[in-house]
Every structure is written in C-alpha cells, then in structure tokens.
Design a protein around this motif. Structure first.
Motif, PDB file in Angstrom:
ATOM      1  N   SER A  20       0.848  -1.193   0.000  1.00 11.86           N
ATOM      2  CA  SER A  20       0.000   0.000   0.000  1.00 11.86           C
ATOM      3  C   SER A  20       0.882   1.241   0.000  1.00 11.86           C
ATOM      4  N   PRO A  21       0.318   2.409  -0.370  1.00 12.07           N
ATOM      5  CA  PRO A  21       1.112   3.651  -0.313  1.00 12.07           C
ATOM      6  C   PRO A  21       1.699   3.901   1.075  1.00 12.07           C
ATOM      7  N   LYS A  22       0.923   3.603   2.114  1.00  8.17           N
ATOM      8  CA  LYS A  22       1.419   3.813   3.475  1.00  8.17           C
ATOM      9  C   LYS A  22       2.607   2.906   3.770  1.00  8.17           C
ATOM     10  N   ASP A  23       2.512   1.645   3.350  1.00  3.39           N
ATOM     11  CA  ASP A  23       3.612   0.707   3.592  1.00  3.39           C
ATOM     12  C   ASP A  23       4.868   1.125   2.830  1.00  3.39           C
ATOM     13  N   ALA A  24       4.683   1.550   1.590  1.00  2.00           N
ATOM     14  CA  ALA A  24       5.833   1.949   0.783  1.00  2.00           C
ATOM     15  C   ALA A  24       6.508   3.192   1.349  1.00  2.00           C
ATOM     16  N   LYS A  69       6.110   9.553  -7.064  1.00  2.92           N
ATOM     17  CA  LYS A  69       5.771   9.699  -5.657  1.00  2.92           C
ATOM     18  C   LYS A  69       5.326  11.132  -5.368  1.00  2.92           C
ATOM     19  N   GLU A  70       6.024  12.094  -5.920  1.00  5.41           N
ATOM     20  CA  GLU A  70       5.633  13.493  -5.717  1.00  5.41           C
ATOM     21  C   GLU A  70       4.274  13.779  -6.362  1.00  5.41           C
ATOM     22  N   LEU A  71       4.025  13.178  -7.515  1.00  8.22           N
ATOM     23  CA  LEU A  71       2.730  13.347  -8.162  1.00  8.22           C
ATOM     24  C   LEU A  71       1.622  12.757  -7.296  1.00  8.22           C
ATOM     25  N   TYR A  72       1.888  11.582  -6.741  1.00 11.82           N
ATOM     26  CA  TYR A  72       0.900  10.921  -5.887  1.00 11.82           C
ATOM     27  C   TYR A  72       0.497  11.822  -4.727  1.00 11.82           C
ATOM     28  N   PHE A  73       1.472  12.327  -3.997  1.00 14.93           N
ATOM     29  CA  PHE A  73       1.159  13.140  -2.832  1.00 14.93           C
ATOM     30  C   PHE A  73       0.615  14.516  -3.214  1.00 14.93           C
ATOM     31  N   SER A  74       0.984  15.006  -4.377  1.00 16.96           N
ATOM     32  CA  SER A  74       0.388  16.249  -4.865  1.00 16.96           C
ATOM     33  C   SER A  74      -1.110  16.080  -5.097  1.00 16.96           C
ATOM     34  N   LEU A  75      -1.489  14.943  -5.692  1.00 13.69           N
ATOM     35  CA  LEU A  75      -2.905  14.685  -5.944  1.00 13.69           C
ATOM     36  C   LEU A  75      -3.664  14.385  -4.649  1.00 13.69           C
ATOM     37  N   CYS A  76      -2.969  13.937  -3.630  1.00 14.43           N
ATOM     38  CA  CYS A  76      -3.603  13.719  -2.327  1.00 14.43           C
ATOM     39  C   CYS A  76      -3.865  15.045  -1.614  1.00 14.43           C
ATOM     40  N   ASP A  77      -2.884  15.938  -1.665  1.00 15.27           N
ATOM     41  CA  ASP A  77      -2.936  17.166  -0.865  1.00 15.27           C
ATOM     42  C   ASP A  77      -3.532  18.361  -1.600  1.00 15.27           C
ATOM     43  N   LYS A  93      -5.104   9.453   0.546  1.00 16.93           N
ATOM     44  CA  LYS A  93      -3.672   9.295   0.813  1.00 16.93           C
ATOM     45  C   LYS A  93      -3.305   7.878   1.271  1.00 16.93           C
ATOM     46  N   LYS A  94      -4.137   7.230   2.036  1.00 22.72           N
ATOM     47  CA  LYS A  94      -3.804   5.906   2.567  1.00 22.72           C
ATOM     48  C   LYS A  94      -3.924   4.808   1.521  1.00 22.72           C
ATOM     49  N   THR A  95      -4.892   4.944   0.616  1.00 21.12           N
ATOM     50  CA  THR A  95      -5.199   3.845  -0.298  1.00 21.12           C
ATOM     51  C   THR A  95      -4.942   4.144  -1.772  1.00 21.12           C
ATOM     52  N   GLY A  96      -4.893   5.429  -2.135  1.00 17.65           N
ATOM     53  CA  GLY A  96      -4.764   5.785  -3.544  1.00 17.65           C
ATOM     54  C   GLY A  96      -6.085   5.707  -4.304  1.00 17.65           C
ATOM     55  N   LYS A  97      -7.198   5.491  -3.600  1.00 16.39           N
ATOM     56  CA  LYS A  97      -8.505   5.443  -4.250  1.00 16.39           C
ATOM     57  C   LYS A  97      -8.914   6.847  -4.698  1.00 16.39           C
ATOM     58  N   LYS A  98      -9.775   6.884  -5.709  1.00 19.80           N
ATOM     59  CA  LYS A  98     -10.172   8.164  -6.301  1.00 19.80           C
ATOM     60  C   LYS A  98     -11.270   8.862  -5.498  1.00 19.80           C
ATOM     61  N   CYS A  99     -11.110  10.175  -5.345  1.00 21.43           N
ATOM     62  CA  CYS A  99     -12.103  11.031  -4.687  1.00 21.43           C
ATOM     63  C   CYS A  99     -12.565  12.088  -5.697  1.00 21.43           C
TER      64      CYS A  99
END
Length: 261
Positions: A20-24, A69-77, A93-99
C-alpha cells in the motif's frame, strides 16, 4: 546483516508495488536497502489510478512533479479541477482510491436559478469558482450524481455535503438524505430509508453529526454505497427538508464529495 541490501533494487520495487502507499512510504525505515526502491517510479506508478494521465489531461492545473511519488502526494494534498471546473479530483492518501467532488453548479437545486431564493457567488475558501448561497426557502432539496465507472472499483464510498453556515443561519438543524443507484432504486423507495443528518452540529439520537474538515468547511455524511465493477450506471445523492415547510436560510454549498470510506 541487512539482508534486504543483497536483493536487486528492481526486485524490491516490484515487491513494494504490491503493498500500500502507506507501507511503501514507511518501508525505508525498515532497511537502507528499501530506501531507494521505495522512492522509485515503478512503485508509485502502481499506486496511481491506471487512467491518471487522462484525468490530468482534463484539467487546466499545471502539475510539476518530477517523480511519481511526488505526483501521488500532490494529488492527495492538492485537488485538481477537471471538466471545465465542474469536478474536483484527488486521491485518498492511505489507499490511492479516487475522490471526486461535484461543484455546487453541477447539483440540481430546487429554485437554484431563482435569485430571490439562491444567490451564486465566489468564495475565498472554495476550490470552485462559485458556491450556492441559500437566501430563503421553505422547500430545501438538492441532488448530485456521478457515473460509477469513473470511481475506484471494489470500493465502499461515502457521500458528503460540503458546506458552511453563514452568521445568522436559521431553519437548518436537520435534513433527510440518501444515496441510490439511479437504475436500481426509485426516488420513492430511497426516500423511505432516508436518514436524518445534522447541518448545525446539534446532534440528536438518530442524526449523523456534521464535522469540520481540515480545509475549514463542514461536511455531513449523506449515505454510503459499494462500487463493485463500476457497471451500475449513475449513483445519486440527495439532501432534502420538504416536510417541515418553515423558513430556511444561511446555507453555503460548495459541493458534494464522493470519497472512499
């Protein structure tokens, strides 16, 4: 001995991509051999939605993210606006699921185009260009819908009304709300199981309490649903207070958010 350092980085990256993103994100603390692998694009590309490039192409937002990784957290925040500003997209942020959040302009609001009852204006705290300001109604009714095919599959979602209350608001203590699959359940059937939700944070025994979000807005849960294969057509959320026909005013609506539970 740090045995993980003996493994090829590509092998570690492949293993981490199935976590998972959290584990990674926390795996580098386990072993120095994990640190480089945990930062790799191979890992974080797997956590992004398969169609993320298409979603980003529908946005006017300028994203500068050298790594996945930066793209991932940018889309989370930092949610991005798509479809001409009608829809907001972000990742859990925890799962990467779409909101997704539907802008107030995309909602069907009874009397919403009548300036005597509803006023449309910009709001400094809103991610959208306009919010809906309730001036005065007796019949409060709004609904929003989204296609299940664009949501994350095999995921339980909750729908939230995202709003604020103006100083001097009135008549907005509670309302009824439900979520339904449009093609599977009628409005009348869904109304029969509607739950009571709180708008003014005055919770009763059977009400869902509204909560303050980190962005300063309030939210109240309207209902939940499970998106299996994304083949159920449209899912609709509706909030209404049409039984007690007394005056209501002071509600500021930013939109409705469909978010993984």
């Amino acid at each position: 001995m740090d045995y993980f350092r003996l493994l090829p980085e590509g092998c570690i990256s492949e293993i981490l991509s199935f976590t998972s993103p959290k584990d990674a994100a926390t795996s580098s603390a386990i072993s120095r051999g994990f640190k480089s692998a945990a930062e790799s694009d191979v890992v974080w590309e797997k956590f992004l939605p398969s169609e993320y490039q298409h979603i980003i192409s529908r946005s006017n937002s300028f994203l500068v993210s050298p790594t996945k990784k930066e793209l991932y957290f940018s889309l989370c925040d930092s949610p991005i606006l798509t479809d001409g500003g009608k829809l907001s997209f972000s990742l859990d942020k925890k799962t990467g699921k779409k909101c997704f959040m539907l802008a107030a302009r995309e909602l069907v609001i009874s009397w919403g185009d009548t300036p005597h009852y509803w006023e449309w204006s910009s709001h400094v705290d809103s991610r959208f260009s306009e919010v809906a300001n309730l001036r005065f109604v007796c019949w409060l009714d709004m609904r929003g819908k989204i296609e299940t095919r664009i949501l994350s599959k095999r995921t339980k979602y909750a729908v939230y009304l995202v709003f604020k209350l103006a100083d001097g608001f009135y008549g907005l203590e509670t309302a009824n709300a439900f979520v339904r699959f449009v093609g599977c359940e009628s409005n009348n059937e869904a109304e029969e199981r509607a739950s009571v939700v709180s708008l003014s944070r005055q919770e009763g025994p059977s009400e869902k309490r509204s909560k303050r979000r980190v962005d300063g807005w309030m939210e109240t849960e309207m209902g939940k649903f499970f998106n299996d294969a994304g083949e159920d057509g449209d899912v609709e959320a509706r909030l209404m207070e049409i039984r007690r026909l007394f005056a209501k005013g002071g509600l500021i609506v930013q939109g409705m958010e469909f978010r993984p539970e």
